[in-house]
Write a protein that holds these residues in place. Structure first.
Motif, PDB file in Angstrom:
ATOM      1  N   UNK A 276       0.746  -1.084  -0.085  1.00  0.00           N
ATOM      2  CA  UNK A 276       0.020  -0.146  -0.043  1.00  0.00           C
ATOM      3  C   UNK A 276       0.870   1.242  -0.027  1.00  0.00           C
ATOM      4  N   UNK A 277       0.938   1.916  -0.873  1.00  0.00           N
ATOM      5  CA  UNK A 277       1.789   2.990  -1.296  1.00  0.00           C
ATOM      6  C   UNK A 277       1.231   4.359  -0.884  1.00  0.00           C
ATOM      7  N   UNK A 278       1.954   4.741   0.134  1.00  0.00           N
ATOM      8  CA  UNK A 278       1.437   6.136   0.589  1.00  0.00           C
ATOM      9  C   UNK A 278       2.127   7.172   0.107  1.00  0.00           C
ATOM     10  N   UNK A 279       1.571   8.454   0.237  1.00  0.00           N
ATOM     11  CA  UNK A 279       2.301   9.754  -0.445  1.00  0.00           C
ATOM     12  C   UNK A 279       3.610   9.852   0.242  1.00  0.00           C
ATOM     13  N   UNK A 280       3.938   9.633   1.588  1.00  0.00           N
ATOM     14  CA  UNK A 280       5.368   9.542   2.168  1.00  0.00           C
ATOM     15  C   UNK A 280       6.126   8.641   1.367  1.00  0.00           C
TER      16      UNK A 280
ATOM     17  N   UNK B 165      10.288   7.535  -2.548  1.00  0.00           N
ATOM     18  CA  UNK B 165      10.621   6.784  -3.886  1.00  0.00           C
ATOM     19  C   UNK B 165      11.074   7.865  -4.898  1.00  0.00           C
ATOM     20  N   UNK B 166      10.478   9.000  -4.966  1.00  0.00           N
ATOM     21  CA  UNK B 166      10.756  10.087  -5.967  1.00  0.00           C
ATOM     22  C   UNK B 166      12.164  10.869  -5.845  1.00  0.00           C
ATOM     23  N   UNK B 167      12.361  10.718  -4.284  1.00  0.00           N
ATOM     24  CA  UNK B 167      13.809  11.389  -3.877  1.00  0.00           C
ATOM     25  C   UNK B 167      14.935  10.323  -4.352  1.00  0.00           C
ATOM     26  N   UNK B 168      14.545   8.883  -4.305  1.00  0.00           N
ATOM     27  CA  UNK B 168      15.593   8.138  -4.620  1.00  0.00           C
ATOM     28  C   UNK B 168      15.826   8.036  -6.050  1.00  0.00           C
ATOM     29  N   UNK B 169      14.573   7.995  -6.824  1.00  0.00           N
ATOM     30  CA  UNK B 169      14.638   7.990  -8.243  1.00  0.00           C
ATOM     31  C   UNK B 169      15.424   9.588  -8.753  1.00  0.00           C
ATOM     32  N   UNK B 170      15.255  10.647  -8.162  1.00  0.00           N
ATOM     33  CA  UNK B 170      16.057  11.599  -8.682  1.00  0.00           C
ATOM     34  C   UNK B 170      17.598  11.704  -8.383  1.00  0.00           C
ATOM     35  N   UNK B 171      17.768  11.083  -7.291  1.00  0.00           N
ATOM     36  CA  UNK B 171      18.963  11.142  -6.813  1.00  0.00           C
ATOM     37  C   UNK B 171      19.915  10.168  -8.069  1.00  0.00           C
TER      38      UNK B 171
ATOM     39  N   UNK C 129      15.406  -0.443 -10.596  1.00  0.00           N
ATOM     40  CA  UNK C 129      14.592  -0.644  -9.259  1.00  0.00           C
ATOM     41  C   UNK C 129      15.599  -1.054  -8.204  1.00  0.00           C
ATOM     42  N   UNK C 130      16.698  -1.778  -8.227  1.00  0.00           N
ATOM     43  CA  UNK C 130      17.764  -1.908  -7.276  1.00  0.00           C
ATOM     44  C   UNK C 130      18.199  -1.011  -6.822  1.00  0.00           C
ATOM     45  N   UNK C 131      18.682   0.017  -7.532  1.00  0.00           N
ATOM     46  CA  UNK C 131      19.196   1.134  -6.918  1.00  0.00           C
ATOM     47  C   UNK C 131      18.180   2.009  -6.092  1.00  0.00           C
ATOM     48  N   UNK C 132      16.853   2.054  -6.643  1.00  0.00           N
ATOM     49  CA  UNK C 132      15.937   2.758  -5.881  1.00  0.00           C
ATOM     50  C   UNK C 132      15.804   1.826  -4.274  1.00  0.00           C
ATOM     51  N   UNK C 133      15.617   0.759  -4.469  1.00  0.00           N
ATOM     52  CA  UNK C 133      15.310  -0.143  -3.335  1.00  0.00           C
ATOM     53  C   UNK C 133      16.633   0.232  -2.483  1.00  0.00           C
ATOM     54  N   UNK C 134      17.796   0.208  -2.972  1.00  0.00           N
ATOM     55  CA  UNK C 134      18.880   0.439  -1.991  1.00  0.00           C
ATOM     56  C   UNK C 134      18.873   1.822  -1.431  1.00  0.00           C
ATOM     57  N   UNK C 135      18.552   2.675  -2.154  1.00  0.00           N
ATOM     58  CA  UNK C 135      18.413   4.155  -1.623  1.00  0.00           C
ATOM     59  C   UNK C 135      17.513   4.325  -0.466  1.00  0.00           C
ATOM     60  N   UNK C 136      16.251   3.804  -1.039  1.00  0.00           N
ATOM     61  CA  UNK C 136      14.853   4.112   0.035  1.00  0.00           C
ATOM     62  C   UNK C 136      15.067   3.509   1.268  1.00  0.00           C
ATOM     63  N   UNK C 137      15.882   2.274   1.413  1.00  0.00           N
ATOM     64  CA  UNK C 137      16.064   1.691   2.722  1.00  0.00           C
ATOM     65  C   UNK C 137      14.711   1.279   3.482  1.00  0.00           C
TER      66      UNK C 137
END
Lengths: 403, 259
Positions: A263-267, A272-278, A287-295
């Motif tokens: 269940x994706x919340x805005x937070x 997610x968006x932050x990680x993608x932008x980075x 996906x791997x990178x994003x997952x890594x960053x999101x922690x």
């Protein structure tokens, strides 16, 4: 299916009520009724819990089908952990609670008497014996009997990462020390049933690639680093086959079997968006990178992958959400606004549309509140039943004292 | 009008991709009829007939279906919500008054597109809340029928369970709807002069779309609240409800054929 035990409990309550007769026996039957209900309630949200648990561990649907006897066990594990589902709400997960997340999991299972000492390092030995014995039990016709080496020789390049093949990335995929230790013991065991389970478990191609990666890494046994801790950690209980939140037969028969639902919340989406932008934008982020960053604990690459796909679609086709059907609708909308006989300008049409939508929403909100509070409030039912019980007792007492 | 018919109408009017995501009310009703017509076991055992098993199985499946669809839509909405806001920001930054390439024509053009998209977006979200409501109502009704017909006590625990399901907890969506409304009000302030120009003639909403669906849904809601049992045509007779003036001026172009 999970509802069946609930039904049987309910029925027993109902039958007792009807057997004893409603009037005098009502007070005595009430202690009976709430108790089964109490048992029932934690069990009932099983489907939700199971689906949340499914989100925890990415498991292919075949796994669910091949371990049908586990459903009872799994159900049992979760039946006394009503608080667990709230713990597993992803948006509030913190990255650093590696084992703390698993321990309520595991301690619940041990309280329930399930023999699943799947916890820390010290237990990995016992785990191995447990799992291998478990696998031996589960060894049925449909396990393959692929030899171990060929399994580990599977190519590591996966579809999940964009072209990141090679041992370096594989090394990075290894999670924790505990995991590799445990998995080492698992693999080294030279148990045909055990190894054959891996191939069967990894039936689904999407997850299979990931699992291969992990298993490949296990054989190299280089336990370093952080990055996929959360990801692989979630995979940790999976192969044991017991803690895995296997879909009960009813849910596994669904059209979208064990598709992990998050269940994706805005937070969470913000993170997610932050990680993608980075990582340089939606096109270059993996996906791997994003997952890594999101922690985010409990978030799997599967979740990230599908979310990233949706995100890309939303960005590059801003006026359509889910493909062509939406696009058609916008064309229709335009046509309908042109069709308006009164020739109202588009802005007016939109304004009216907003009005209708707002009104509908207001009404829906009002109804929602009513339904929640008035119709089905368990508290009001409880109060009512208490009141009835008390009044019946009083009547009975009066009768007794009058005699 | 009976719920079953109302549900059919809603399904007919809904967005095409949603049609098969609604409650299989008719099927469940048939199962209840089957259950109540076949006699229960006389030995007092807790055995369940085939129809009952099917019933519970179907109920659970339906709930799974709702949850999956709802959460998928919710995820999309979360993404689109953010995207719209970013899009607005980009347009303002670029073509706005103090933007990098200030240009009124471009600005207005882009804003018009955004306005349309955001209003549709708002509508879709409201429709999802409506979806949740309709399905919940259906579940509550069918469970009531079940309990009534079979003497079982399925309704209470099941409804408790449903109340906790993702598809019923529409708080997030409602929050997004409100945020959307405030964004619209902020970016596209209502022009007071034109507000008095309420169209007297009825407007025909011809094509399928979000607008049509929301109108249908709103009319259905009003129906339910009015407690009317007769419902023949989509254009409503004059009522004293506050919404009547609004919906009176909107008409769906053909009565929905009831299959």
């Amino acid at each position: 299916m999970e509802a069946r035990p609930a039904l049987s409990i309910q029925r027993s309550g109902a039958k007792q009520l009807s057997n004893m007769g409603m009037s005098g026996a009502l007070s005595s039957s009430f202690p009976v009724l709430p108790a089964p209900l109490k048992e029932t309630f934690p069990k009932l949200p099983d489907s939700q819990r199971v689906s949340i648990e499914r989100e925890l561990v990415t498991r292919p649907p075949t796994h669910a089908r091949h371990l049908p006897s586990n459903s009872g066990l799994v159900g049992h594990i979760f039946s006394s952990s009503p608080g667990l589902s709230s713990d597993l709400h992803y948006s509030s997960l913190s990255p650093h609670e590696k084992h703390s997340r698993n321990s309520p999991f595991i301690s619940q299972s041990s309280t329930n008497g399930a023999s699943l000492p799947l916890t820390h390092n010290s237990h990995s030995g016992s785990l191995q014996s447990t799992t291998s014995s478990h696998y031996a039990k589960e060894n049925t016709d449909f396990w393959h009997t692929d030899p171990l080496p060929s399994f580990l020789d599977f190519p590591v390049n996966t579809s999940i990462e964009n072209g990141q093949a090679g041992s370096n990335s594989c090394n990075a995929a290894i999670a924790s020390e505990e995991y590799s230790k445990w998995a080492d013991q698992l693999i080294i065991t030279d148990d045909d049933a055990l190894t054959s389970n891996w191939t069967e478990l990894l039936g689904d191609t999407g997850v299979m690639d990931l699992e291969r990666k992990i298993a490949y890494q296990v054989s190299n046994s280089s336990p370093n680093s952080q990055p996929y801790q959360s990801e692989v950690h979630m995979q940790l209980p999976a192969p044991s086959g017991e803690i895995v939140p296997i879909a009960t037969p009813s849910s596994s028969a669904n059209s979208a079997p064990s598709k992990p639902r998050m269940r994706w919340t805005p937070e969470l989406h913000e993170a997610f968006v932050e990680a993608v932008n980075k990582l340089g934008g939606s096109e270059s982020a993996t996906p791997k990178g994003v997952l890594k960053l999101m922690k985010v604990e409990g978030l799997t690459i599967y979740h990230v992958k599908s979310h990233l796909q949706k995100y890309r679609t939303a960005r590059y086709r801003p006026d359509s959400s889910e493909g062509s059907s939406e696009k058609k609708l916008t064309t229709f909308e335009e046509l309908s606004s042109l069709d308006l006989k009164t020739g109202i300008k588009i802005t007016e049409a939109l304004r009216m549309q907003m009005e209708v939508q707002k009104r509908l929403h207001e009404q829906l909100e009002a109804v929602q509140v009513c339904e929640h509070v008035y119709q089905d409030c368990p508290f009001s039912h409880f109060i009512l039943s208490c009141w009835v019980a008390v009044s019946v007792i009083m009547v009975v007492c009066n009768t007794i004292f009058d005699l | 009008m009976k719920f079953g018919k109302r549900l059919k109408q809603q399904m007919q009017e809904t967005l095409p991709g949603w049609r098969d995501k609604f409650l299989s009310y008719k099927e469940l009703k048939q199962l209840v009829r089957q259950i109540s017509s076949s006699p229960t076991q006389s030995n007092g055992s807790l055995g369940y007939g085939k129809a009952e098993k099917e019933f519970v199985y179907l109920l659970n499946n339906e709930i799974e279906k709702f949850n999956a669809f709802f959460m998928e839509q919710e995820e999309d909405f979360v993404i689109r919500h953010k995207e719209l806001q970013q899009r607005i920001q980009r347009v303002v930054d670029k073509w706005g008054q103090n933007g990098s390439q200030a240009s009124e024509a471009n600005y207005k053009d882009e804003m018009a597109k955004i306005r349309k998209d955001i209003v549709d977006f708002h509508g879709e979200m409201v429709l999802l809340v409506n979806y949740s409501n309709v399905n919940y109502t259906g579940l509550a009704k069918i469970l009531k029928k079940y309990d009534k017909r079979t003497g079982g006590l399925l309704r209470l625990p099941f409804i408790q369970k449903v109340l906790q399901q993702p598809f019923f907890t529409t708080d997030l969506i409602s929050k997004l709807v409100k945020e959307c409304e405030s964004t619209i009000e902020a970016v596209f302030p209502a022009e007071d002069g034109k507000k008095t120009k309420e169209p007297k003639q009825t407007i025909t909403v011809a094509e399928e779309g979000i607008f049509r669906n929301t109108v249908a849904a709103l009319q259905t809601m009003q129906d339910i609240r009015r407690g009317s049992s007769t419902y023949g045509h989509f254009s409503l007779p004059p009522l004293n409800l506050p919404d009547s003036d609004l919906t009176q001026s909107i008409q769906l172009n053909s009565p929905i054929p009831i299959i």
